[in-house]
Every structure is written in C-alpha cells, then in structure tokens.
Motif scaffolding. Sequence first.
Motif, PDB file in Angstrom:
ATOM      1  N   MET A  94      -4.797   2.792 -11.549  1.00  0.00           N
ATOM      2  CA  MET A  94      -3.733   3.282 -10.680  1.00  0.00           C
ATOM      3  C   MET A  94      -3.336   2.203  -9.681  1.00  0.00           C
ATOM      4  O   MET A  94      -4.115   1.303  -9.369  1.00  0.00           O
ATOM      5  N   VAL A  95      -2.095   2.327  -9.213  1.00  0.00           N
ATOM      6  CA  VAL A  95      -1.565   1.423  -8.199  1.00  0.00           C
ATOM      7  C   VAL A  95      -1.342   2.269  -6.951  1.00  0.00           C
ATOM      8  O   VAL A  95      -0.387   3.040  -6.885  1.00  0.00           O
ATOM      9  N   PRO A  96      -2.239   2.168  -5.962  1.00  0.00           N
ATOM     10  CA  PRO A  96      -2.076   2.988  -4.754  1.00  0.00           C
ATOM     11  C   PRO A  96      -0.901   2.514  -3.904  1.00  0.00           C
ATOM     12  O   PRO A  96      -0.516   1.349  -3.941  1.00  0.00           O
ATOM     13  N   LYS A  97      -0.319   3.443  -3.153  1.00  0.00           N
ATOM     14  CA  LYS A  97       0.784   3.184  -2.225  1.00  0.00           C
ATOM     15  C   LYS A  97       2.084   2.779  -2.910  1.00  0.00           C
ATOM     16  O   LYS A  97       2.987   2.266  -2.273  1.00  0.00           O
ATOM     17  N   VAL A  98       2.154   2.987  -4.223  1.00  0.00           N
ATOM     18  CA  VAL A  98       3.377   2.760  -4.982  1.00  0.00           C
ATOM     19  C   VAL A  98       3.547   3.979  -5.868  1.00  0.00           C
ATOM     20  O   VAL A  98       2.670   4.293  -6.658  1.00  0.00           O
ATOM     21  N   SER A  99       4.658   4.674  -5.704  1.00  0.00           N
ATOM     22  CA  SER A  99       4.895   5.877  -6.499  1.00  0.00           C
ATOM     23  C   SER A  99       6.217   5.716  -7.233  1.00  0.00           C
ATOM     24  O   SER A  99       7.287   5.889  -6.657  1.00  0.00           O
ATOM     25  N   GLU A 100       6.133   5.335  -8.519  1.00  0.00           N
ATOM     26  CA  GLU A 100       7.335   5.119  -9.313  1.00  0.00           C
ATOM     27  C   GLU A 100       7.031   5.306 -10.793  1.00  0.00           C
ATOM     28  O   GLU A 100       5.887   5.200 -11.217  1.00  0.00           O
ATOM     29  N   SER A 101       8.059   5.609 -11.537  1.00  0.00           N
ATOM     30  CA  SER A 101       7.947   5.730 -12.989  1.00  0.00           C
ATOM     31  C   SER A 101       8.675   4.571 -13.634  1.00  0.00           C
ATOM     32  O   SER A 101       9.580   3.989 -13.046  1.00  0.00           O
ATOM     33  N   GLY A 102       8.283   4.256 -14.846  1.00  0.00           N
ATOM     34  CA  GLY A 102       9.011   3.248 -15.614  1.00  0.00           C
ATOM     35  C   GLY A 102       8.443   1.856 -15.567  1.00  0.00           C
ATOM     36  O   GLY A 102       8.864   1.009 -16.343  1.00  0.00           O
ATOM     37  N   ALA A 140      14.922 -10.736  -6.881  1.00  0.00           N
ATOM     38  CA  ALA A 140      14.985  -9.509  -6.101  1.00  0.00           C
ATOM     39  C   ALA A 140      13.637  -8.793  -6.050  1.00  0.00           C
ATOM     40  O   ALA A 140      13.475  -7.852  -5.302  1.00  0.00           O
ATOM     41  N   VAL A 141      12.691  -9.233  -6.853  1.00  0.00           N
ATOM     42  CA  VAL A 141      11.395  -8.571  -6.899  1.00  0.00           C
ATOM     43  C   VAL A 141      10.550  -8.997  -5.705  1.00  0.00           C
ATOM     44  O   VAL A 141      10.355 -10.178  -5.457  1.00  0.00           O
ATOM     45  N   THR A 142      10.075  -8.030  -4.962  1.00  0.00           N
ATOM     46  CA  THR A 142       9.171  -8.308  -3.860  1.00  0.00           C
ATOM     47  C   THR A 142       7.760  -8.024  -4.340  1.00  0.00           C
ATOM     48  O   THR A 142       7.467  -6.903  -4.737  1.00  0.00           O
ATOM     49  N   PRO A 143       6.893  -9.024  -4.358  1.00  0.00           N
ATOM     50  CA  PRO A 143       5.537  -8.791  -4.847  1.00  0.00           C
ATOM     51  C   PRO A 143       4.800  -7.778  -3.982  1.00  0.00           C
ATOM     52  O   PRO A 143       4.945  -7.759  -2.766  1.00  0.00           O
ATOM     53  N   PHE A 144       4.041  -6.938  -4.619  1.00  0.00           N
ATOM     54  CA  PHE A 144       3.200  -5.971  -3.929  1.00  0.00           C
ATOM     55  C   PHE A 144       1.887  -6.658  -3.604  1.00  0.00           C
ATOM     56  O   PHE A 144       1.308  -7.320  -4.452  1.00  0.00           O
ATOM     57  N   THR A 145       1.429  -6.540  -2.409  1.00  0.00           N
ATOM     58  CA  THR A 145       0.229  -7.270  -1.998  1.00  0.00           C
ATOM     59  C   THR A 145      -1.053  -6.477  -2.242  1.00  0.00           C
ATOM     60  O   THR A 145      -2.134  -6.957  -1.952  1.00  0.00           O
ATOM     61  N   GLY A 146      -0.948  -5.300  -2.784  1.00  0.00           N
ATOM     62  CA  GLY A 146      -2.133  -4.489  -3.061  1.00  0.00           C
ATOM     63  C   GLY A 146      -2.733  -4.813  -4.414  1.00  0.00           C
ATOM     64  O   GLY A 146      -2.381  -5.786  -5.062  1.00  0.00           O
TER      65      GLY A 146
END
Length: 157
Positions: free
Chosen positions: A84-92, A59-65
């Motif tokens: 930091m991981v830009p364009k991804v806003s999440e905790s945990g 179910a995991v979609t890889p982030f291309t950034g």
Amino acid sequence: MSRWVVPVAALSLLTLAGCATPVGGASPTPISSGSASTSASPTPTATTAPTATAAPSPAVTPFTGDVLIVTDGIVDGRLEVTAMVPKVSESGGTCTLELVGTDRTVSVTGAEGNDVTYCGVMSIPVDAPADDLQFRVRYESSTTRAESAVSTVEPAP
C-alpha cells in the motif's frame, strides 16, 4: 564546449533557412506592363541568435513517502506480495513488483482506499529458495511516484 553547441547549431539552421524555397515553390517576380523587366533587390533582415531555455520540468511531483509491504510469501512456487501507498488515495496508478537481481516484474493497477492506495496481489514465479529472494514494489501514477525498500521474504510460521 557544450554550451556553444546549441547556439552555433541554431545559428546555422537560421542561416540555412534564409536559403530555403518558400512553401509552394518560388514565386516569380512580377513584370509590369510598362517595362521590359523589373529587378527587385532583397531587403536584408537582422537575425538574432536564439537563447537556450531549460526544458520544462515534468508535471509529476515525486511522492516522498514509501510503499509499505503488507504481505509477502511463497505460495505454490510463486512470490506473492501485497502493498500500500499511505497518504495517497487514487485509482489507476501502477504497482510493480520487481524481483531484485532479475528482469522479472509484474504489475497490477492500484485501488483507491481511505487515505491509502492499495496494491493487490502481485505474483511472480520463483525458483530460488525463499532465503535468497529480494524484492521491491514501486508505485507510479500521473501525479505520484513511490518505492519500497528492498525486502526479503518473511519466513513462514
């Protein structure tokens, strides 16, 4: 050859399953009161070979950034890095600092920001000169995976 292994193994298991004793043991053939013995003949059943199916995709979609390195440096014999991981806003999620060429890693929990996930201070003890150190930061959550390029320590001003 490998494409035949699964169907042959499955067919073998189906064949053996027909010889298995049912759960709770074999049930006796009932004897009617009007006759001395009754014999029942088994009814043959048709079996079909199972078809191989592809394993479900995760179910995991890889982030291309990329994970971006914000700060890095040697402080009191330790490599300290923030990212930091830009364009991804999440905790945990988990941010992991890896010292390339060693088995040394350290992880911290990512923090949600405004259209960014922050990786706080990650610190690993080092014994090599700063010029020889290479590191990378990875980020992983249930929905995102990202990685920085291999980086070197910025020289102190």
